[in-house]
Write a protein that holds these residues in place. Structure first.
Motif, PDB file in Angstrom:
ATOM      1  N   GLU A 145       0.829  -1.212   0.000  1.00  0.00           N
ATOM      2  CA  GLU A 145       0.000   0.000   0.000  1.00  0.00           C
ATOM      3  C   GLU A 145       0.860   1.259   0.000  1.00  0.00           C
ATOM      4  O   GLU A 145       0.564   2.206  -0.728  1.00  0.00           O
ATOM      5  N   TYR A 146       1.909   1.281   0.809  1.00  0.00           N
ATOM      6  CA  TYR A 146       2.786   2.453   0.819  1.00  0.00           C
ATOM      7  C   TYR A 146       3.460   2.640  -0.535  1.00  0.00           C
ATOM      8  O   TYR A 146       3.565   3.763  -1.029  1.00  0.00           O
ATOM      9  N   GLU A 147       3.928   1.562  -1.128  1.00  0.00           N
ATOM     10  CA  GLU A 147       4.543   1.675  -2.455  1.00  0.00           C
ATOM     11  C   GLU A 147       3.550   2.259  -3.458  1.00  0.00           C
ATOM     12  O   GLU A 147       3.912   3.101  -4.281  1.00  0.00           O
ATOM     13  N   THR A 148       2.307   1.820  -3.374  1.00  0.00           N
ATOM     14  CA  THR A 148       1.269   2.274  -4.305  1.00  0.00           C
ATOM     15  C   THR A 148       0.872   3.720  -4.028  1.00  0.00           C
ATOM     16  O   THR A 148       0.888   4.563  -4.932  1.00  0.00           O
ATOM     17  N   LEU A 149       0.519   4.003  -2.774  1.00  0.00           N
ATOM     18  CA  LEU A 149       0.001   5.329  -2.413  1.00  0.00           C
ATOM     19  C   LEU A 149       1.048   6.428  -2.511  1.00  0.00           C
ATOM     20  O   LEU A 149       0.722   7.577  -2.788  1.00  0.00           O
ATOM     21  N   GLN A 150       2.311   6.071  -2.296  1.00  0.00           N
ATOM     22  CA  GLN A 150       3.367   7.075  -2.274  1.00  0.00           C
ATOM     23  C   GLN A 150       4.251   7.010  -3.523  1.00  0.00           C
ATOM     24  O   GLN A 150       5.327   7.595  -3.547  1.00  0.00           O
ATOM     25  N   ASN A 151       3.754   6.299  -4.525  1.00  0.00           N
ATOM     26  CA  ASN A 151       4.457   6.179  -5.805  1.00  0.00           C
ATOM     27  C   ASN A 151       5.920   5.776  -5.594  1.00  0.00           C
ATOM     28  O   ASN A 151       6.840   6.435  -6.059  1.00  0.00           O
ATOM     29  N   ARG A 152       6.100   4.664  -4.873  1.00  0.00           N
ATOM     30  CA  ARG A 152       7.426   4.140  -4.552  1.00  0.00           C
ATOM     31  C   ARG A 152       7.542   2.695  -5.028  1.00  0.00           C
ATOM     32  O   ARG A 152       7.794   1.802  -4.224  1.00  0.00           O
ATOM     33  N   PRO A 153       7.338   2.418  -6.299  1.00  0.00           N
ATOM     34  CA  PRO A 153       7.338   1.030  -6.750  1.00  0.00           C
ATOM     35  C   PRO A 153       8.623   0.293  -6.378  1.00  0.00           C
ATOM     36  O   PRO A 153       9.720   0.798  -6.613  1.00  0.00           O
ATOM     37  N   LYS A 154       8.437  -0.866  -5.743  1.00  0.00           N
ATOM     38  CA  LYS A 154       9.530  -1.777  -5.354  1.00  0.00           C
ATOM     39  C   LYS A 154      10.536  -1.176  -4.373  1.00  0.00           C
ATOM     40  O   LYS A 154      11.587  -1.746  -4.144  1.00  0.00           O
ATOM     41  N   GLN A 155      10.232  -0.035  -3.785  1.00  0.00           N
ATOM     42  CA  GLN A 155      11.187   0.613  -2.878  1.00  0.00           C
ATOM     43  C   GLN A 155      11.152   0.050  -1.456  1.00  0.00           C
ATOM     44  O   GLN A 155      11.999   0.396  -0.642  1.00  0.00           O
ATOM     45  N   LEU A 156      10.167  -0.787  -1.170  1.00  0.00           N
ATOM     46  CA  LEU A 156      10.082  -1.376   0.172  1.00  0.00           C
ATOM     47  C   LEU A 156      10.322  -2.888   0.104  1.00  0.00           C
ATOM     48  O   LEU A 156       9.746  -3.657   0.870  1.00  0.00           O
ATOM     49  N   GLN A 157      11.186  -3.274  -0.811  1.00  0.00           N
ATOM     50  CA  GLN A 157      11.463  -4.688  -1.073  1.00  0.00           C
ATOM     51  C   GLN A 157      11.969  -5.426   0.167  1.00  0.00           C
ATOM     52  O   GLN A 157      11.685  -6.611   0.339  1.00  0.00           O
ATOM     53  N   ASP A 158      12.687  -4.747   1.041  1.00  0.00           N
ATOM     54  CA  ASP A 158      13.212  -5.407   2.239  1.00  0.00           C
ATOM     55  C   ASP A 158      12.110  -6.061   3.069  1.00  0.00           C
ATOM     56  O   ASP A 158      12.322  -7.119   3.660  1.00  0.00           O
ATOM     57  N   ASP A 174      -2.299 -17.800   0.303  1.00  0.00           N
ATOM     58  CA  ASP A 174      -3.095 -17.334  -0.842  1.00  0.00           C
ATOM     59  C   ASP A 174      -3.128 -15.807  -0.892  1.00  0.00           C
ATOM     60  O   ASP A 174      -2.991 -15.210  -1.963  1.00  0.00           O
ATOM     61  N   TRP A 175      -3.316 -15.181   0.259  1.00  0.00           N
ATOM     62  CA  TRP A 175      -3.358 -13.715   0.310  1.00  0.00           C
ATOM     63  C   TRP A 175      -2.016 -13.122  -0.118  1.00  0.00           C
ATOM     64  O   TRP A 175      -1.973 -12.156  -0.879  1.00  0.00           O
ATOM     65  N   VAL A 176      -0.936 -13.703   0.393  1.00  0.00           N
ATOM     66  CA  VAL A 176       0.408 -13.208   0.061  1.00  0.00           C
ATOM     67  C   VAL A 176       0.645 -13.318  -1.440  1.00  0.00           C
ATOM     68  O   VAL A 176       1.134 -12.379  -2.079  1.00  0.00           O
ATOM     69  N   GLN A 177       0.294 -14.455  -2.009  1.00  0.00           N
ATOM     70  CA  GLN A 177       0.503 -14.658  -3.444  1.00  0.00           C
ATOM     71  C   GLN A 177      -0.285 -13.639  -4.264  1.00  0.00           C
ATOM     72  O   GLN A 177       0.218 -13.129  -5.269  1.00  0.00           O
ATOM     73  N   GLU A 178      -1.487 -13.308  -3.809  1.00  0.00           N
ATOM     74  CA  GLU A 178      -2.277 -12.312  -4.528  1.00  0.00           C
ATOM     75  C   GLU A 178      -1.645 -10.923  -4.417  1.00  0.00           C
ATOM     76  O   GLU A 178      -1.612 -10.163  -5.391  1.00  0.00           O
ATOM     77  N   VAL A 179      -1.137 -10.577  -3.254  1.00  0.00           N
ATOM     78  CA  VAL A 179      -0.439  -9.288  -3.105  1.00  0.00           C
ATOM     79  C   VAL A 179       0.760  -9.252  -4.047  1.00  0.00           C
ATOM     80  O   VAL A 179       0.987  -8.249  -4.733  1.00  0.00           O
ATOM     81  N   TYR A 180       1.516 -10.345  -4.117  1.00  0.00           N
ATOM     82  CA  TYR A 180       2.659 -10.401  -5.026  1.00  0.00           C
ATOM     83  C   TYR A 180       2.222 -10.241  -6.476  1.00  0.00           C
ATOM     84  O   TYR A 180       2.875  -9.529  -7.251  1.00  0.00           O
ATOM     85  N   ARG A 181       1.113 -10.892  -6.848  1.00  0.00           N
ATOM     86  CA  ARG A 181       0.617 -10.762  -8.228  1.00  0.00           C
ATOM     87  C   ARG A 181       0.237  -9.315  -8.529  1.00  0.00           C
ATOM     88  O   ARG A 181       0.583  -8.769  -9.577  1.00  0.00           O
ATOM     89  N   GLN A 182      -0.484  -8.693  -7.615  1.00  0.00           N
ATOM     90  CA  GLN A 182      -0.897  -7.304  -7.828  1.00  0.00           C
ATOM     91  C   GLN A 182       0.311  -6.383  -7.864  1.00  0.00           C
ATOM     92  O   GLN A 182       0.368  -5.466  -8.686  1.00  0.00           O
ATOM     93  N   ARG A 183       1.263  -6.633  -7.007  1.00  0.00           N
ATOM     94  CA  ARG A 183       2.470  -5.800  -6.967  1.00  0.00           C
ATOM     95  C   ARG A 183       3.258  -5.946  -8.270  1.00  0.00           C
ATOM     96  O   ARG A 183       3.735  -4.961  -8.829  1.00  0.00           O
ATOM     97  N   GLU A 184       3.379  -7.155  -8.758  1.00  0.00           N
ATOM     98  CA  GLU A 184       4.088  -7.408 -10.009  1.00  0.00           C
ATOM     99  C   GLU A 184       3.348  -6.753 -11.177  1.00  0.00           C
ATOM    100  O   GLU A 184       3.962  -6.116 -12.048  1.00  0.00           O
ATOM    101  N   GLY A 185       2.025  -6.882 -11.194  1.00  0.00           N
ATOM    102  CA  GLY A 185       1.227  -6.256 -12.242  1.00  0.00           C
ATOM    103  C   GLY A 185       1.353  -4.757 -12.230  1.00  0.00           C
ATOM    104  O   GLY A 185       1.405  -4.099 -13.274  1.00  0.00           O
ATOM    105  N   GLN A 186       1.435  -4.192 -11.045  1.00  0.00           N
ATOM    106  CA  GLN A 186       1.579  -2.746 -10.919  1.00  0.00           C
ATOM    107  C   GLN A 186       2.929  -2.277 -11.443  1.00  0.00           C
ATOM    108  O   GLN A 186       3.025  -1.253 -12.106  1.00  0.00           O
ATOM    109  N   SER A 187       3.990  -3.037 -11.176  1.00  0.00           N
ATOM    110  CA  SER A 187       5.307  -2.626 -11.637  1.00  0.00           C
ATOM    111  C   SER A 187       5.404  -2.762 -13.173  1.00  0.00           C
ATOM    112  O   SER A 187       6.114  -1.999 -13.802  1.00  0.00           O
ATOM    113  N   GLU A 188       4.663  -3.705 -13.735  1.00  0.00           N
ATOM    114  CA  GLU A 188       4.641  -3.835 -15.199  1.00  0.00           C
ATOM    115  C   GLU A 188       3.924  -2.655 -15.844  1.00  0.00           C
ATOM    116  O   GLU A 188       4.299  -2.189 -16.912  1.00  0.00           O
ATOM    117  N   GLU A 189       2.886  -2.146 -15.157  1.00  0.00           N
ATOM    118  CA  GLU A 189       2.136  -0.998 -15.662  1.00  0.00           C
ATOM    119  C   GLU A 189       2.980   0.275 -15.680  1.00  0.00           C
ATOM    120  O   GLU A 189       2.820   1.120 -16.525  1.00  0.00           O
TER     121      GLU A 189
END
Length: 191
Positions: A145-158, A174-189
């Motif tokens: 959420e912070y990466e998304t809301l603050q326009n920080r793609p992949k900056q909180l990888q740690d 299952d929830w974690v995998q979905e967050v990863y999918r959404q995060r990956e999709g967002q970085s592709e966008e």
């Protein structure tokens, strides 16, 4: 000894302190307007309500544990592995804090709070393992959420790296995998 109104108010004020204790990991990562410990505990409690039926977990017990698991931070603060405090010292500080917190209220309730905290720390029950998973998942979700809301793609990888492969409960996985999918999709966008 009967609990005094004065000590009950002290308890309430300590619990209120959790609304002002910012989560150290977010502060150290320079997140704008980082969540408080109370914010984190609240969402964990709501997540605990999502336990699917038939999984052998006591939902109400998990909700209570989520509410209690970081209660000691009202006194000791949010200690992270980067703070240079040994696990043993952190545990002792938090146990002492919980004993103090529990002493301020009705002994039955105080004992329950301390027992829930200890169960979480020991991670010996299925409920404690589930709530530990929720703790890590809530952090990963918050990082996303912070990466998304603050326009920080992949900056909180740690935060993602620190939890990789550590989830055990199938629902949380299952929830974690979905967050990863959404995060990956967002970085592709954004690329």
């Amino acid at each position: 000894m009967a609990t005094s109104v004065k000590s009950t108010i002290e308890f309430m004020r300590l619990v209120g302190q959790l609304k002002r204790v910012k989560r150290t990991g977010w502060v150290n990562s320079k997140v704008e307007e980082p969540e408080s410990v109370a914010d984190h505990m609240y969402r964990m409690a709501v997540l605990a309500m999502l336990i699917p039926e038939g999984q052998g977990l006591r939902r109400d017990h998990c909700v209570k544990m989520a509410i209690v698991h970081d209660l000691a931070e009202s006194i000791v603060g949010d200690i992270t592995p980067l703070d240079g405090v040994s696990k043993e010292d952190k545990y002792k500080r938090e146990k002492d804090a919980m004993n103090h917190i529990g002493s301020l209220i009705n002994p039955d309730v105080g004992s329950e709070l301390c027992a829930l905290w200890q169960e979480y720390e020991d991670c010996a029950t299925q409920e404690a393992k589930f709530v530990k998973d929720l703790d890590k998942f809530e952090m990963v979700l918050q990082a996303f959420e912070y990466e998304t809301l603050q326009n920080r793609p992949k900056q909180l990888q740690d935060f993602f790296d620190s939890t990789k492969g550590k989830f055990m409960h199938p629902t949380v996985i299952d929830w974690v995998q979905e967050v990863y999918r959404q995060r990956e999709g967002q970085s592709e966008e954004t690329s």
